[in-house]
Scaffold this active site. Structure first.
Site, PDB file in Angstrom:
ATOM      1  N   SER A 140       0.829  -1.197   0.000  1.00  0.00           N
ATOM      2  CA  SER A 140       0.000   0.000   0.000  1.00  0.00           C
ATOM      3  C   SER A 140       0.861   1.243   0.000  1.00  0.00           C
ATOM      4  CB  SER A 140      -0.888   0.003   1.240  1.00  0.00           C
ATOM      5  OG  SER A 140      -0.049   0.158   2.369  1.00  0.00           O
ATOM      6  N   LYS A 141       0.227   2.322  -0.346  1.00  0.00           N
ATOM      7  CA  LYS A 141       0.902   3.622  -0.449  1.00  0.00           C
ATOM      8  C   LYS A 141       1.615   4.002   0.829  1.00  0.00           C
ATOM      9  CE  LYS A 141      -1.764   6.240  -3.783  1.00  0.00           C
ATOM     10  NZ  LYS A 141      -3.028   6.892  -3.847  1.00  0.00           N
ATOM     11  N   ARG A 142       1.065   3.557   1.939  1.00  0.00           N
ATOM     12  CA  ARG A 142       1.615   3.961   3.213  1.00  0.00           C
ATOM     13  C   ARG A 142       3.101   3.589   3.327  1.00  0.00           C
ATOM     14  NH1 ARG A 142       0.715   1.671   7.893  1.00  0.00           N
ATOM     15  NH2 ARG A 142      -0.429   0.019   6.860  1.00  0.00           N
ATOM     16  N   LYS A 143       3.479   2.476   2.693  1.00  0.00           N
ATOM     17  CA  LYS A 143       4.864   2.015   2.832  1.00  0.00           C
ATOM     18  C   LYS A 143       5.717   2.331   1.606  1.00  0.00           C
ATOM     19  CE  LYS A 143       4.520  -1.333   6.430  1.00  0.00           C
ATOM     20  NZ  LYS A 143       4.987  -2.631   6.895  1.00  0.00           N
ATOM     21  N   GLY A 144       5.297   3.262   0.797  1.00  0.00           N
ATOM     22  CA  GLY A 144       6.125   3.628  -0.351  1.00  0.00           C
ATOM     23  C   GLY A 144       5.289   3.751  -1.601  1.00  0.00           C
TER      24      GLY A 144
END
Ligand code: GLU
Length: 478
Positions: free
Chosen positions: A254-258
């Site tokens: 997911s976007k949260r991790k990159g």
């Protein structure tokens, strides 16, 4: 056997995720393997979430990955249009057909009523399903209300207590009970279809034989099967592809991790071929276990039923390795084309072709170019003590630098063999410590401890600039 037709049906709601590109590749390859067609269909029925330029962006990113479709928005087969918002009349007619056959019904419930029902169900700890308030309104009466202009939606009349079973190519048999399924809205009050209606109508009309999509759609599949049954249409073959996990193996990527968009990887210097190869080996292996696979080989061998049903981590180390493999496969001419967008405005372009062979081995991504070549155009910035490796005396380094400058100045032919011979002779004649001397020269010439091969680098720097650099090193010591 009927011709294999696969499809990718992205919604123009944002940048395409790498997971979607990986799914697209599988659909593409499987169609090609069977001499069939791969269709690009734009699912733009959710106008609220649509982003400006979304449709063009989808087409552009697929092309940037070197893939293409046989039928799609700009490539008409005989099944168009391929943009759902241009097919509204088709969906409406399909919904009306279901109503006429008693498989779907008009629902006139207001938003307020629906929200009250939902609140009550939640309070009673019941699943928030439509309470089927309008399900038994006689058709004639409902049609009259529609004719009088009352606002309505059309809902699927989900049969009660029915077992819905389908065989997923990757996961085997999957079973749902229809009691868990809500009476889906098929047509909204604004005349737009919901995803469920549009996807089934289109997959049927476009003669899609295999629906390969992300596993997040599994829970939608029984709804789709009910629709196929309601229409009395053949049901395509389904394969639900596992999502990627974050590189650390934890959680859905997911976007949260990159960055996760397919475009962002190309923008960061990954080659499309390396990305595609990487997608191929995540959750699937070639029979001979080879990991470097061409698209042609993949098309020949890929079999959806061989895909792992487990999610796999988006292993960046492996991607980096593959990217290096593909970068090294490029000719200098090809590398030049790929790398130009990453070349800093300060880089002396006339040196590009000479520099590329020196760094090709060392590039992990194309974006590394800048870091690896900065010293060609920026004055090295290092502490004088860096020139004094291996406890050598300052006096000796001054002597080494002076002699090297003289030797380089006296070269009349600027070529790798001449330069290398002169400097190696100098080192041998004076019996200077090899490691110390060459490391000192490397730092003096480039400011870096690790660079491409020293003499080749010096040749590219050029005689004048090299002498200037060595002179500057000398100045740091005297
Ligand atoms: N429009 C859906 C999406 O954005 C397509 C899902 C499907 O393939 O059925 O992913």
């Amino acid at each position: 056997m009927t011709c294999v037709r696969t499809r990718m049906a992205p919604s123009p709601t944002g940048e395409m995720h790498v997971g979607s590109m990986a799914t697209l590749l599988k659909n593409y390859a499987f169609a090609k393997k069977h001499g069939g067609q791969f269709i690009l269909r734009i699912e733009d029925t959710d106008k609220e979430r649509e982003v400006a330029g979304g449709v063009a962006a989808i087409q552009e990113i697929i092309h940037r990955y070197g893939l293409d479709w046989d039928e799609g928005p700009d490539k008409d087969g005989s099944f168009g249009p391929y943009i759902q918002s241009e097919r509204l009349a088709i969906y409406k007619q399909a919904a009306l057909d279901l109503v006429a056959n008693g498989k779907a019904y008009y629902c006139f419930c207001s938003k307020e009523r629906l929200s009250d029902v939902k609140k009550q169900q939640l309070a009673d700890k019941k699943p928030p399903h439509y309470d089927r308030h309008c399900r038994n309104i006689p058709l004639k009466e409902a049609q009259k209300r529609v004719a009088e202009g009352e606002s309505y939606v059309i809902r699927l009349k989900v049969p009660e207590n029915q077992t819905i079973t389908f065989t997923d190519l990757i996961r085997g048999q999957i079973t749902f009970n229809s009691n868990l399924i809500d009476d889906q809205i098929l047509l909204k009050s604004d005349g737009y279809p919901t995803y469920h209606l549009a996807v089934v109508v289109d997959d049927h009309l476009m003669k899609i034989t295999h629906v390969m999509r992300g596993e997040e759609w599994i829970s939608s599949t029984p709804k789709h099967i009910l629709l196929y049954q309601a229409f009395a249409w053949d049901i395509p073959i389904f394969a639900h592809i596992p999502v990627f996990l974050n590189p650390d193996g934890k959680g859905k990527m997911s976007k949260r991790k990159g960055m996760v968009s397919a475009a962002s990887f190309l923008d960061r210097g990954y080659l499309p071929e390396a990305m595609l190869n990487f997608f191929m080996i995540l959750g699937w292996a070639k029979k001979d276990q080879q990991e470097v696979i061409s698209l042609e080989e993949y098309i020949r061998e890929f079999e959806p039923s061989d895909l792992s049903s487990n999610s796999v981590a988006f292993d960046i180390q492996k991607l980096n390795w593959l990217n290096g493999v593909y970068i090294r496969k490029l000719s200098i001419e090809q590398l030049k084309t790929h790398i130009l967008p990453f070349v800093s405005a300060n880089f002396p372009l006339e040196k590009l072709e000479e520099v590329l062979p020196l760094i090709q081995e060392r590039l992990v991504t194309l974006a590394d170019f800048d870091q690896l070549t900065k010293f060609f155009y920026t004055t090295p910035n290092y502490e004088p003590t860096s020139l004094l490796q291996k406890n050598v005396s300052k006096e000796l380094v001054i002597e080494e630098l002076k002699a090297t400058i003289d030797s380089i100045q006296s070269l009349t032919i600027w070529s790798l063999p001449h330069l290398e011979k002169a400097i190696r002779n100098l080192q041998e004649k004076n019996d200077w410590h090899k490691g110390q001397f060459f490391m000192m020269l490397r730092i003096a010439a480039t400011g870096e401890k690790a660079t491409p091969p020293l003499f080749a680098t010096m040749i590219v720097l050029g005689q004048d600039l090299l002498i200037t650099r060595l002179q500057e090193a000398l100045n740091k010591l005297v």
